[in-house]
Design a protein around this motif. Structure first.
Motif, PDB file in Angstrom:
ATOM      1  N   MET A 297      -7.872 -73.827  56.446  1.00 53.84           N
ATOM      2  CA  MET A 297      -7.171 -74.001  55.175  1.00 53.84           C
ATOM      3  C   MET A 297      -6.530 -75.390  55.119  1.00 53.84           C
ATOM      4  N   ARG A 298      -6.068 -75.850  56.285  1.00 55.68           N
ATOM      5  CA  ARG A 298      -5.485 -77.184  56.319  1.00 55.68           C
ATOM      6  C   ARG A 298      -6.548 -78.236  55.964  1.00 55.68           C
ATOM      7  N   TRP A 299      -7.748 -78.006  56.492  1.00 55.69           N
ATOM      8  CA  TRP A 299      -8.842 -78.923  56.168  1.00 55.69           C
ATOM      9  C   TRP A 299      -9.144 -78.930  54.674  1.00 55.69           C
ATOM     10  N   VAL A 300      -9.062 -77.753  54.068  1.00 53.27           N
ATOM     11  CA  VAL A 300      -9.312 -77.693  52.631  1.00 53.27           C
ATOM     12  C   VAL A 300      -8.298 -78.586  51.922  1.00 53.27           C
ATOM     13  N   CYS A 301      -7.044 -78.540  52.376  1.00 58.63           N
ATOM     14  CA  CYS A 301      -6.012 -79.391  51.758  1.00 58.63           C
ATOM     15  C   CYS A 301      -6.351 -80.866  51.943  1.00 58.63           C
ATOM     16  N   TYR A 302      -6.749 -81.242  53.157  1.00 61.95           N
ATOM     17  CA  TYR A 302      -7.110 -82.641  53.387  1.00 61.95           C
ATOM     18  C   TYR A 302      -8.244 -83.057  52.455  1.00 61.95           C
ATOM     19  N   ALA A 303      -9.223 -82.155  52.331  1.00 58.62           N
ATOM     20  CA  ALA A 303     -10.413 -82.511  51.569  1.00 58.62           C
ATOM     21  C   ALA A 303     -10.097 -82.668  50.082  1.00 58.62           C
ATOM     22  N   LEU A 304      -8.986 -82.087  49.666  1.00 59.80           N
ATOM     23  CA  LEU A 304      -8.614 -82.219  48.249  1.00 59.80           C
ATOM     24  C   LEU A 304      -8.022 -83.599  47.954  1.00 59.80           C
TER      25      LEU A 304
ATOM     26  N   LEU B 276      -0.879 -71.796  50.394  1.00 60.86           N
ATOM     27  CA  LEU B 276      -0.827 -73.232  50.122  1.00 60.86           C
ATOM     28  C   LEU B 276      -2.049 -73.665  49.318  1.00 60.86           C
ATOM     29  N   VAL B 277      -3.216 -73.237  49.780  1.00 64.29           N
ATOM     30  CA  VAL B 277      -4.452 -73.638  49.110  1.00 64.29           C
ATOM     31  C   VAL B 277      -4.498 -73.083  47.695  1.00 64.29           C
ATOM     32  N   THR B 278      -4.152 -71.812  47.558  1.00 64.02           N
ATOM     33  CA  THR B 278      -4.135 -71.216  46.212  1.00 64.02           C
ATOM     34  C   THR B 278      -3.248 -72.034  45.282  1.00 64.02           C
ATOM     35  N   ALA B 279      -2.047 -72.373  45.758  1.00 58.37           N
ATOM     36  CA  ALA B 279      -1.085 -73.096  44.934  1.00 58.37           C
ATOM     37  C   ALA B 279      -1.649 -74.454  44.512  1.00 58.37           C
ATOM     38  N   ILE B 280      -2.229 -75.179  45.458  1.00 60.64           N
ATOM     39  CA  ILE B 280      -2.716 -76.518  45.128  1.00 60.64           C
ATOM     40  C   ILE B 280      -3.882 -76.439  44.145  1.00 60.64           C
ATOM     41  N   LEU B 281      -4.784 -75.479  44.381  1.00 59.78           N
ATOM     42  CA  LEU B 281      -5.940 -75.369  43.487  1.00 59.78           C
ATOM     43  C   LEU B 281      -5.496 -75.085  42.056  1.00 59.78           C
ATOM     44  N   LEU B 282      -4.523 -74.210  41.933  1.00 60.15           N
ATOM     45  CA  LEU B 282      -4.047 -73.886  40.591  1.00 60.15           C
ATOM     46  C   LEU B 282      -3.351 -75.101  39.985  1.00 60.15           C
ATOM     47  N   ALA B 283      -2.545 -75.783  40.785  1.00 58.90           N
ATOM     48  CA  ALA B 283      -1.770 -76.915  40.273  1.00 58.90           C
ATOM     49  C   ALA B 283      -2.667 -78.030  39.764  1.00 58.90           C
ATOM     50  N   ILE B 284      -3.807 -78.258  40.440  1.00 60.18           N
ATOM     51  CA  ILE B 284      -4.641 -79.368  39.977  1.00 60.18           C
ATOM     52  C   ILE B 284      -5.576 -78.936  38.863  1.00 60.18           C
ATOM     53  N   SER B 285      -5.601 -77.640  38.560  1.00 60.78           N
ATOM     54  CA  SER B 285      -6.482 -77.188  37.482  1.00 60.78           C
ATOM     55  C   SER B 285      -5.794 -77.260  36.124  1.00 60.78           C
ATOM     56  N   ILE B 286      -4.469 -77.262  36.114  1.00 59.74           N
ATOM     57  CA  ILE B 286      -3.781 -77.204  34.819  1.00 59.74           C
ATOM     58  C   ILE B 286      -3.425 -78.628  34.367  1.00 59.74           C
ATOM     59  N   PRO B 287      -3.171 -78.816  33.082  1.00 60.84           N
ATOM     60  CA  PRO B 287      -2.830 -80.158  32.605  1.00 60.84           C
ATOM     61  C   PRO B 287      -1.582 -80.675  33.319  1.00 60.84           C
ATOM     62  N   PRO B 288      -1.611 -81.915  33.754  1.00 61.16           N
ATOM     63  CA  PRO B 288      -0.509 -82.447  34.579  1.00 61.16           C
ATOM     64  C   PRO B 288       0.839 -82.415  33.864  1.00 61.16           C
ATOM     65  N   LEU B 289       0.863 -82.428  32.555  1.00 63.11           N
ATOM     66  CA  LEU B 289       2.151 -82.444  31.864  1.00 63.11           C
ATOM     67  C   LEU B 289       2.549 -81.064  31.349  1.00 63.11           C
ATOM     68  N   ALA B 290       1.846 -80.022  31.795  1.00 63.49           N
ATOM     69  CA  ALA B 290       2.209 -78.672  31.364  1.00 63.49           C
ATOM     70  C   ALA B 290       3.647 -78.390  31.779  1.00 63.49           C
ATOM     71  N   PRO B 291       4.409 -77.675  30.951  1.00 61.25           N
ATOM     72  CA  PRO B 291       5.801 -77.377  31.306  1.00 61.25           C
ATOM     73  C   PRO B 291       5.904 -76.604  32.617  1.00 61.25           C
TER      74      PRO B 291
ATOM     75  N   GLY C 223     -14.540 -87.570  43.326  1.00 61.08           N
ATOM     76  CA  GLY C 223     -13.543 -87.416  44.393  1.00 61.08           C
ATOM     77  C   GLY C 223     -13.638 -86.047  45.045  1.00 61.08           C
ATOM     78  N   PHE C 224     -13.755 -85.001  44.215  1.00 59.40           N
ATOM     79  CA  PHE C 224     -13.868 -83.661  44.788  1.00 59.40           C
ATOM     80  C   PHE C 224     -15.205 -83.477  45.495  1.00 59.40           C
ATOM     81  N   LEU C 225     -16.243 -84.162  44.982  1.00 57.34           N
ATOM     82  CA  LEU C 225     -17.543 -84.093  45.651  1.00 57.34           C
ATOM     83  C   LEU C 225     -17.430 -84.656  47.075  1.00 57.34           C
ATOM     84  N   ILE C 226     -16.737 -85.781  47.190  1.00 57.00           N
ATOM     85  CA  ILE C 226     -16.573 -86.376  48.527  1.00 57.00           C
ATOM     86  C   ILE C 226     -15.826 -85.418  49.445  1.00 57.00           C
ATOM     87  N   GLY C 227     -14.719 -84.867  48.936  1.00 61.08           N
ATOM     88  CA  GLY C 227     -13.953 -83.908  49.731  1.00 61.08           C
ATOM     89  C   GLY C 227     -14.808 -82.709  50.125  1.00 61.08           C
ATOM     90  N   GLY C 228     -15.623 -82.250  49.194  1.00 58.86           N
ATOM     91  CA  GLY C 228     -16.485 -81.098  49.459  1.00 58.86           C
ATOM     92  C   GLY C 228     -17.498 -81.405  50.543  1.00 58.86           C
TER      93      GLY C 228
END
Ligand code: SF4
Ligand code: SF4
Lengths: 546, 352
Positions: B21-28, B79-94, B225-230
Motif C-alpha cells: 500500500m505504501r508503494w501505491v502511495c509512492y506511485a501516485l 490511507l490509499v482509499t483516502a488519497i484516491l478519493l481526494a485526487i478524484s474530486i475537484p481540488p476546490l470542492a468544499p 503521470g498516473f501511467l508512469i506511476g502505474g
C-alpha cells in the motif's frame, strides 16, 4: 553466491514442459555445497525409532544389553510395507524405550537406543558383484532387507515402489533439490556421481526401463558436470537440466516439467508410466546390492546462521540432532528455531534430542534476522499473489476462507487435497497469513471426519451383521424346532397306529382343551391377585393422606 | 533449552500488505504532482483532509469493532482509499465534500461489510459515486488547468475557497470557472459530451482551448503521470499487468472502431486513454485487489469489462466520465467472473 549466478547462465535448461506458479526464494545453498561431505565423531548414543517410514513397524530382534555389530538387523519387517532396521555402528543395546522423535508432533515413539563401542565393527555382508546374474525378485528382496526408504520425501519403502508391475515409460531420477538451503543431494551428486549412476542402472535393470530422465536444477553446475561425466556415453540416461524455481523438485511438478503431463488427481505417477526415485535412494540401492551394506547413514546439510560450520555431513541414522549441532558450532539465539528440512516445508523441532531418520536431509538453525518469524496475520486482501504462486493452480485465498469457515464440502469441491503443502502461497502472501497451517488443520479435520464416518459405518455394518446372525440363528432354531416337532409327530403317529385310529383324536384334543383351560385359570388367578394388590396399595395411600 | 515452534514455510517474501500500500502511495506521486501543477494546491488540501478523516474513521471503527488497532491501521489501506478519493474530486470542492465521501467510504463501504478484505466494492469509488449523485454541482466544479485558465490561486486563496466556498476576494468557484468572458470552462470530456449534444462535430470541439495536442490540456499530462506511476507498480510487482491492460484495451479498442465509423461523433482512442480518470482508474482503482477478480484470466475479463463500460458511459451515458460507475458495476460481477475463470487444478485436466 555470485558464483552460482554465473553458472545459472552457463547451464541452459533442456526441458520442454513447465508448471504454473512457483517462486524464487533466496537459495542460500553456497556455504553447504562448496565443501566435501564430512564424517563426524560417533555420538554417545544412537536413537533408532522402530518406525521410520510409511507402514507398520517391524518385530524386535534384539533386547537391552545385547551386543550388536554394524549392519546387524534390529527389527524384522512384519508386513509387506514394513522395513527392517539395522545397527548403524557396533555397540550395545542400551535401552528399548519411548523417545521423542523427529516428527512435527514431537510425540515420543518406541526407539532402540544403542551405545556405540567406538569400534565400528561390521558384521557379515552379502556382496553381489554382478547383479545382472541375480533375479529381479531377489534384488527387490535385498533392497527391502537393506531397509531402504525413499530418501527424498515421505520415506516410502523403495522395494515396494519398485515392485509395482506396470509398464514404465520413464524412470525419473530426482536430483532437483529445490528447497532453499538444502544441499545434501547436491553434495552427494558431486562426490558420488559414479555410485549414483551405478545405482540408477540397478534400478533400470529391476524396472526393465530403457529411458531414464535424470533431473538436476540449473543452480548445481558441479553436480551436473559430475553426473554428466558419470553417465558417459550411456544413451539410455538423459540428463535434464531444469530451471531453478521452487518447487521444481516436487514429484508432480517435476513430471510436468519433464514431460508436460500431469498425474491425474488421486493417481500415482506409476499409473501414467513414470517412476521417480531420489538420487540418495539410487546411491543407497547401489551400496545395498553391490557392497551388501544396509541403509545406515545419510547426508545431512547443516546450515543456518546460528551454525558456524555450514556444510554437508555424513550422519548415522539415530544420531541426535544435538550432536550434529554441537559438532557444527551451533550457538542458540533467543527465540531459536531448529528446523528439520528446509525453510519451505521443514518443521520446527520441539527438542534437539530427536534423532536423524531416513528422510532427514537438512538441519536448519536460522537466526531471527536471517529468516524473520512471520508478523501478525492481517486480513486477506484478495491480491491473488498466492494463486499466482500455486504450482497446483489452486485458489489458496478461497481455501483459506473456506478452511476458516470450516466449510469442508466446499474445500473438497475446490480440491484442497490436491494441495502439496509446498508453502509457496504463504511465502508470497503480503498479509502473512499462515495459509499452509490452515490447510493442514482442515485436512486433518476432514480426515478425522472421514475416520469417524468409517468408524460409524463399521459399527453399523457390525450391528447389521449381528442382527443378521441373530436372525439366522433364530431361523435355524425355528427350523430345528420344526424338525423336532415333525419328528415327534411322526413317532406319535407311529405310536397311534398301534391302538385304534379314533382314540388318537381324543387325547390330543382333550389335552389341548385342558391346557387352554389351565392357562385361562392361571390368567384369572393372576388378575385377581393384581386387583387385590392394587386395592391394598390404594387403601394404604389413602391412609397416608388422612 | 526450549525452541520456538512455527509452522512452515519459515521464510517470507519481502512484500507485506502495508509495504504494498505504501508503494501505491509512492506511485501516485508523479500524477499528483502534475495534477497540482495544473489544478492548484487544492489537491494537497483535499489529500490532507481525506487522510486525517480516514485515519480517524478507521480508528473509530476498529475500536468499535474491538479489533487490535495498530496492526489494522498499519496496513495502510485506509490511507490509499483516502488519497484516491481526494485526487478524484475537484481540488476546490468544499471541505465537507471530501469528509463526507471519506467517512462513507471507510465506515459504510469498508467496515459495515466486515472491514479490510471483506468489502465488495471499491471504497474510494463508492464514496465518489455517493458524492457525485448527492452533490453534482460541487463534484463537477473543475477549474480549467492553469495553463489556459485565467486564475491561479495562491495557497491562502485555495485554503479559503475550500473552507468557505469562496475566495478571500469573494468569488465563488462557479465565478472562477466562468472567467471574464463568462464562458464556463468544462472538463474536456464534458466539453465533448455537451458539444456533441449541441450539434458540434468533434473537430470543432477539439478547437476549444481545453484540448491540446494529445487529448485534454492538463488532463493528458495528469494521465501520463498516473501511467508512469502505474508502470512502476507493475515493475515492482505490486500489481499485475492484467487489469490495467484489460481496462485500456476494453476502452480503446471499441473507441478505435467507433472512431473509424464516425470520426465526427466518436472520440478516438487517444482522447479516451488520456482524459478523465482513465489511467488513474486502470492502474490504481480497478486494481484494488479486494474488490477485483483474482485469477489472471479473471483479471483480464474484469479489466475489459471496466474499459467497455467506461466507453459506453462516456459515449451514450448521462455522465461525462464513468470510471467510478464502471468499476462499481464490474465489482458486482466479480463473483461470477471468479467462478468462470477459476483455473483447472493440477491433475484435474481430463475431467468434464
Ligand atoms: S496472497 Fe494472502 S492476501 Fe493475497 S489473496 Fe492470497 S491469502 Fe489473500
Ligand atoms: S501450499 Fe498448497 S495451496 Fe499453497 S501454493 Fe502450495 S500447493 Fe498451492
Amino acid at each position: 553466491m555470485s558464483h552460482s549466478d554465473n553458472n545459472t547462465i552457463y547451464v541452459s535448461s533442456n526441458v520442454s514442459g513447465h508448471f504454473p506458479g512457483g517462486i524464487h526464494p533466496p537459495e542460500r545453498k553456497a556455504p553447504a555445497c562448496n565443501n566435501s561431505i564430512r564424517s563426524l565423531p560417533l555420538p554417545d548414543e544412537l536413537i533408532l525409532p522402530v518406525r521410520q517410514h510409511i507402514g507398520p513397524s517391524g518385530n524386535l530382534l534384539v533386547e537391552p544389553g545385547q551386543r550388536v555389530d554394524k549392519g546387524q538387523q534390529l527389527t524384522e519387517a512384519s508386513l509387506s510395507l514394513g522395513l527392517p532396521l539395522h545397527a548403524p555402528t557396533s555397540g550395545i543395546i542400551h535401552a528399548i524405550e519411548e523417545r521423542p522423535t523427529a516428527h512435527a508432533s514431537g510425540l515420543p515413539e518406541l526407539a532402540i537406543v544403542i551405545k556405540p563401542d567406538g569400534e565400528d565393527r561390521w558384521g557379515n555382508k552379502h556382496t553381489i558383484p554382478d547383479y545382472r546374474e541375480v533375479e529381479v525378485s531377489r534384488l527387490l528382496e535385498l533392497i527391502q532387507q537393506a531397509g531402504i526408504a525413499g530418501l527424498g520425501g515421505a520415506g516410502f519403502p523403495t522395494a515396494q515402489k519398485l515392485a509395482q508391475q506396470k509398464p514404465l515409460r520413464h524412470l525419473i531420477i530426482n536430483g532437483v533439490e529445490c528447497e532453499p538451503y538444502i544441499a545434501a543431494d547436491d553434495g552427494l551428486m558431486q562426490a558420488y556421481a559414479d555410485d549414483i549412476v551405478a545405482g540408477v542402472k540397478i534400478l533400470q535393470y529391476i524396472t526393465h526401463c530403457d529411458s531414464v530422465l535424470f533431473a538436476i536444477e540449473n543452480n548445481k553446475p558441479k553436480a551436473i558436470d559430475a553426473i554428466l561425466a558419470a553417465i558417459g556415453d550411456d544413451s539410455q540416461i538423459a540428463l535434464k537440466v531444469v530451471p531453478t524455481k521452487y518447487p521444481s523438485g516436487g514429484e508432480k511438478q517435476l513430471i510436468e516439467l519433464l514431460t508436460g503431463e500431469q498425474v491425474p488427481s488421486g493417481k500415482l505417477p506409476m499409473d501414467i508410466g513414470f517412476l521417480m526415485q531420489n538420487v540418495g535412494t539410487a546411491y543407497a540401492v547401489k551400496r545395498a546390492i553391490i557392497h551388501g551394506e544396509p541403509l545406515l547413514e545419510r547426508v545431512v546439510t547443516m546450515t543456518g546462521d546460528a551454525i558456524a560450520k555450514k556444510r554437508n555431513v555424513w550422519a548415522l541414522l539415530g544420531t541426535p540432532i544435538e550432536h550434529l549441532l554441537k559438532e557444527s558450532g551451533f550457538t542458540a539465539q533467543t527465540k531459536q528455531r531448529v528446523i528439520m528440512g528446509g525453510p519451505m516445508m521443514g518443521f520446527t523441532l520441539p527438542s534437539i534430542e530427536v534423532p536423524v531418520i531416513k528422510t532427514t536431509n537438512c538441519v536448519l538453525a536460522p537466526t531471527e534476522e536471517e529468516l524473520p518469524a512471520p508478523g501478525p496475520e492481517l486480513a486477506c486482501i484478495r491480491c491473488g499473489a498466492c494463486a499466482d504462486a500455486c504450482p497446483a493452480t489452486l485458489q489458496p485465498q478461497q481455501l483459506q476462507l473456506l478452511a476458516k469457515a470450516k466449510d469442508y464440502d466446499a474445500l473438497d469441491e475446490q480440491n484442497l487435497f490436491d494441495c502439496i503443502e509446498c508453502g509457496a502461497c504463504a511465502y508470497v502472501c503480503p498479509s502473512e497469513i499462515p495459509l499452509v497451517h490452515y490447510y493442514r488443520k482442515a485436512k486433518a479435520e476432514i480426515r478425522n471426519i472421514a475416520r469417524e464416518k468409517a468408524k460409524a459405518e463399521h459399527a453399523r455394518q457390525r450391528f447389521e451383521a449381528r442382527q443378521e446372525r441373530l436372525e439366522r440363528e433364530k431361523q435355524e432354531r425355528l427350523e430345528r424346532h420344526r424338525k423336532a416337532a415333525e419328528a415327534r409327530k411322526k413317532t406319535q403317529a407311529e405310536k397311534a397306529e398301534t391302538p385304534s385310529s379314533d382314540s388318537k383324536e381324543k387325547p390330543e384334543s382333550g389335552g389341548k382343551s385342558a391346557a387352554v383351560a389351565a392357562a385361562i385359570a392361571r390368567a384369572k388367578a393372576k388378575k385377581a391377585a393384581q386387583a387385590q394388590k392394587a386395592d391394598e396399595e390404594n387403601s394404604s395411600a389413602k391412609g397416608n393422606e388422612s | 533449552m526450549s525452541f520456538k515452534i512455527a509452522s512452515s514455510p519459515h521464510g517470507h517474501s519481502q512484500h507485506s500488505t502495508s509495504s504494498m500500500m505504501r508503494w501505491v502511495c509512492y506511485a501516485l506521486v508523479p500524477g499528483v504532482l502534475i495534477q497540482s501543477y495544473f489544478f492548484g494546491f487544492g489537491v494537497w488540501f483535499q489529500i490532507v483532509l481525506a487522510v486525517i478523516t480516514a485515519l480517524l474513521a478507521e480508528s473509530a471503527c476498529i475500536i468499535a469493532r474491538d479489533r487490535p488497532a495498530m496492526s489494522a491501521l498499519r496496513d495502510n489501506t485506509a490511507l490509499v482509499t483516502a488519497i484516491l478519493l481526494a485526487i478524484s474530486i475537484p481540488p476546490l470542492a468544499p471541505w465537507w465534500i471530501i469528509v463526507i465521501g471519506t467517512l462513507f467510504a471507510i465506515v459504510v463501504v469498508k467496515h459495515v461489510y466486515g472491514g479490510m478484505g471483506q468489502n465488495l466494492f471499491n471504497p474510494a469509488m463508492a464514496g465518489y459515486v455517493l458524492l457525485l449523485v448527492s452533490f453534482p454541482v460541487q463534484m463537477t466544479n473543475w477549474l480549467p488547468p492553469s495553463t489556459i485558465g485565467e486564475h491561479s490561486l495562491t495557497l491562502w486563496q485555495t485554503l479559503h475557497t475550500i473552507l468557505f466556498e469562496y475566495t478571500p476576494a469573494g468569488y465563488s468557484v462557479e465565478q472562477l470557472r466562468a472567467g471574464i468572458d463568462g464562458v464556463t470552462m468544462a472538463t474536456p470530456l464534458d466539453a465533448i459530451k455537451t458539444g456533441l449534444t449541441q450539434g458540434f462535430t468533434l473537430t470543432e470541439i477539439y478547437d476549444k482551448p481545453q484540448f491540446s495536442f494529445l487529448a485534454g490540456a492538463g488532463w493528458q499530462w495528469v494521465n501520463l503521470g498516473f501511467l508512469i506511476g502505474g508502470l512502476l507498480l507493475i515493475q515492482q510487482r505490486i500489481i499485475s499487468w492484467h487489469i490495467p491492460v484489460g481496462v485500456i484495451a476494453g476502452l480503446c479498442v471499441p473507441a478505435f472502431f467507433a472512431y473509424l465509423f464516425a470520426p465526427d461523433l466518436m472520440a478516438g482512442p487517444i482522447v479516451h486513454a488520456l482524459s478523465g480518470a482513465t489511467m488513474l482508474g486502470a492502474f490504481f482503482i480497478a486494481t484494488d485487489p479486494v474488490s477485483a477478480a483474482t485469477s489472471n484470466r479473471g483479471r483480464v475479463v474484469f479489466g475489459l469489462l471496466i474499459g467497455l463500460l467506461v466507453f459506453i458511459i462516456r459515449s451514450w451515458g448521462g455522465y461525462p466520465d464513468g470510471v467510478a460507475f464502471a468499476v462499481l458495476l464490474a465489482n458486482m460481477c466479480v463473483p461470477i467472473i471468479d467462478r468462470y475463470t477459476r483455473p483447472t487444478v493440477y491433475g484435474h485436466g481430463e475431467r468434464k
